[in-house]
Design a protein around this motif. Structure first.
Motif, mmCIF file in Angstrom:
data_model
loop_
_atom_site.group_PDB
_atom_site.id
_atom_site.type_symbol
_atom_site.label_atom_id
_atom_site.label_comp_id
_atom_site.label_asym_id
_atom_site.label_seq_id
_atom_site.Cartn_x
_atom_site.Cartn_y
_atom_site.Cartn_z
ATOM 1 N N ILE A 88 0.677 -1.055 -0.001
ATOM 2 C CA ILE A 88 -0.124 -0.036 -0.086
ATOM 3 C C ILE A 88 0.761 1.310 -0.045
ATOM 4 O O ILE A 88 1.741 1.407 0.730
ATOM 5 N N TRP A 89 0.604 2.062 -1.021
ATOM 6 C CA TRP A 89 1.190 3.411 -0.940
ATOM 7 C C TRP A 89 0.128 4.518 -0.514
ATOM 8 O O TRP A 89 -0.918 4.613 -1.028
ATOM 9 N N ALA A 90 0.511 5.417 0.510
ATOM 10 C CA ALA A 90 -0.223 6.380 1.067
ATOM 11 C C ALA A 90 0.264 7.749 1.195
ATOM 12 O O ALA A 90 1.456 7.693 1.799
ATOM 13 N N SER A 91 -0.485 8.743 1.059
ATOM 14 C CA SER A 91 -0.233 9.871 1.179
ATOM 15 C C SER A 91 -0.275 10.452 2.519
ATOM 16 O O SER A 91 -1.773 10.156 2.946
ATOM 17 N N GLN A 92 0.276 11.354 3.257
ATOM 18 C CA GLN A 92 -0.125 12.144 4.412
ATOM 19 C C GLN A 92 -0.109 13.567 4.129
ATOM 20 O O GLN A 92 1.024 14.021 3.837
ATOM 21 N N VAL A 102 9.282 9.038 1.093
ATOM 22 C CA VAL A 102 9.316 10.542 0.848
ATOM 23 C C VAL A 102 9.098 11.596 1.770
ATOM 24 O O VAL A 102 8.114 11.020 2.367
ATOM 25 N N GLU A 103 9.779 12.421 2.369
ATOM 26 C CA GLU A 103 9.234 13.280 3.506
ATOM 27 C C GLU A 103 9.665 14.859 3.017
ATOM 28 O O GLU A 103 10.849 14.911 2.623
ATOM 29 N N GLY A 104 8.670 15.643 3.294
ATOM 30 C CA GLY A 104 8.896 17.101 3.040
ATOM 31 C C GLY A 104 9.053 17.422 1.401
ATOM 32 O O GLY A 104 8.710 16.436 0.556
ATOM 33 N N ALA A 105 9.791 18.488 1.042
ATOM 34 C CA ALA A 105 9.737 18.859 -0.414
ATOM 35 C C ALA A 105 10.389 17.913 -1.168
ATOM 36 O O ALA A 105 11.378 17.126 -0.749
ATOM 37 N N PRO A 106 9.995 17.721 -2.385
ATOM 38 C CA PRO A 106 9.158 18.426 -2.999
ATOM 39 C C PRO A 106 7.596 18.136 -2.708
ATOM 40 O O PRO A 106 6.819 18.847 -3.509
ATOM 41 N N ALA A 108 4.367 18.941 -1.068
ATOM 42 C CA ALA A 108 3.789 20.069 -0.477
ATOM 43 C C ALA A 108 2.207 19.680 -0.307
ATOM 44 O O ALA A 108 1.508 20.149 -0.852
ATOM 45 N N ARG A 109 2.072 19.133 0.864
ATOM 46 C CA ARG A 109 0.954 18.562 1.372
ATOM 47 C C ARG A 109 0.192 17.856 0.408
ATOM 48 O O ARG A 109 -0.781 18.031 -0.262
ATOM 49 N N PRO A 110 0.781 16.501 0.300
ATOM 50 C CA PRO A 110 0.544 15.649 -0.832
ATOM 51 C C PRO A 110 -0.628 14.967 -0.567
ATOM 52 O O PRO A 110 -1.282 14.816 0.280
ATOM 53 N N SER A 140 6.335 21.023 7.214
ATOM 54 C CA SER A 140 6.885 20.091 6.210
ATOM 55 C C SER A 140 7.363 18.656 6.482
ATOM 56 O O SER A 140 7.403 18.096 5.568
ATOM 57 N N ASP A 141 7.654 18.639 7.606
ATOM 58 C CA ASP A 141 8.043 17.246 7.857
ATOM 59 C C ASP A 141 6.923 16.230 8.367
ATOM 60 O O ASP A 141 7.154 15.048 8.616
ATOM 61 N N THR A 142 5.670 16.808 8.133
ATOM 62 C CA THR A 142 4.680 16.116 8.173
ATOM 63 C C THR A 142 4.207 15.561 6.782
ATOM 64 O O THR A 142 3.015 14.756 6.607
#
Length: 316
Positions: free
Chosen positions: A171-175, A199-203, A205-207, A181-183
């Motif tokens: 499962i791939w999940a966006s938070q 992946v965490e933070g940039a790029p 941007a609230r994924p 940005s660390d969230t």
């Protein structure tokens, strides 16, 4: 083709709102909060059996995602229900016919026996199961019976938004996270329940929206900008494209690599053909959330969150 909301449904919603206001004023016992009889078996809702002169269009309660069930040729709409702080465990799932009429208004959620579904958002169908993101838990249900089949919690996750499930059950999940940005994270959850932040933070941007491209990469869209980000499964940024507008939520990728991106803030749908600039193919869709695609009819299926409706976009 937006769903039609009848006067009767509006009246019922007003009645529900009044009832919720009364319930919110007084504490509910734990038994009422769980709304789970415990001793009774799980029960799935039954399809409508209308006379030939009647047609019912689905009414929703904060439908965040919708997915096409190719096996039954139905649309599966995931509803968050009434807010958690008012009525806990109120999420449910509706089945919709391709003409927009209701097939089963509450397929999962007609009762709460054996069911926990608090505030579901993203969803996906894989291997005969319906996967649903529910706060920091991913739950899955049998696509034939609707019965709960399992779940996995990720303790360090705040709130999953969209999910995409591989054939092997990964499962791939966006938070989407907060302003910090660390969230902003993309999680990978393995079939054995293990999880990691890829992946965490940039790029990021609230994924929000997540989908696979034809090469097996993970594509993510952001709410805070118009970037369309393609990552390898190791989290390496492979490519950056841009939708016409920012504030994006839904993401659909076709077999030829064409991407459709819906803006929940602007209400547009961008199309990005391989090697071409983005173009707007639909507009005026309030709160255009997590989309799905019906390949049989070449159309996009767009839930509209607090507008309690869905929009169907016919593609050329």
């Amino acid at each position: 083709m937006p769903s039609i909301l009848t006067a009767e449904l509006v009246s019922r919603w007003i009645g529900v709102a009044a009832l919720v206001a009364v319930c919110a004023a007084a504490p509910m016992p734990a038994e009422a909060q769980s709304r789970n009889d415990g001793e009774q078996p799980f029960l799935a809702g039954e399809a409508l059996d209308l006379s030939s002169n009647a047609k019912t269009y689905g009414g929703f309660r904060f439908a965040e995602s919708i997915v096409y069930d190719e096996t039954r040729d139905l649309y599966v709409a995931v509803n968050a229900g009434i807010a958690q702080n008012l009525v806990p465990n109120d999420g449910y799932v509706s089945l919709i016919n391709p003409d927009g009429s209701a097939h089963t208004l509450k397929w999962i959620g007609v009762n709460r026996n054996g069911l926990t579904l608090n505030h579901p958002l993203g969803s996906d169908i894989a291997n005969g199961l319906l996967y649903v993101a529910d706060i920091n838990v991913v739950r899955w249900f049998d696509m034939q019976s609707g019965e709960p089949r399992g779940s996995v919690a990720v303790e360090d996750a705040l709130w999953f938004n969209d999910i995409e499930v591989a054939d092997n059950g990964t499962i791939w999940a966006s938070q989407t996270g907060t302003g910090e940005s660390d969230t902003w994270r993309l999680y990978r959850i393995l079939p054995d329940g293990g999880s990691s932040v890829v992946v965490e933070g940039a790029p990021l941007a609230r994924p929000n929206g997540v989908a696979f491209d034809p090469d097996g990469n993970i594509v993510v869209v952001n709410i805070n900008d118009n970037a369309v980000l393609t990552f390898s499964t190791d989290g390496e940024l492979v490519k950056t494209e841009h939708a016409v507008d920012g504030g994006n939520d839904g993401l659909v990728i076709l077999e030829d690599g064409t991407k459709y991106v819906s803006s929940v803030r602007i209400g547009t749908v961008s199309r990005i053909r391989p090697g071409q600039e983005a173009e707007v193919v639909a507009s005026g869709i309030p709160s255009a959330a997590s989309m799905s695609y019906d390949p049989k009819r070449n159309r996009l299926l767009i839930p509209m969150n607090n507008w309690n409706a869905i929009t169907i976009v016919e593609l050329d």
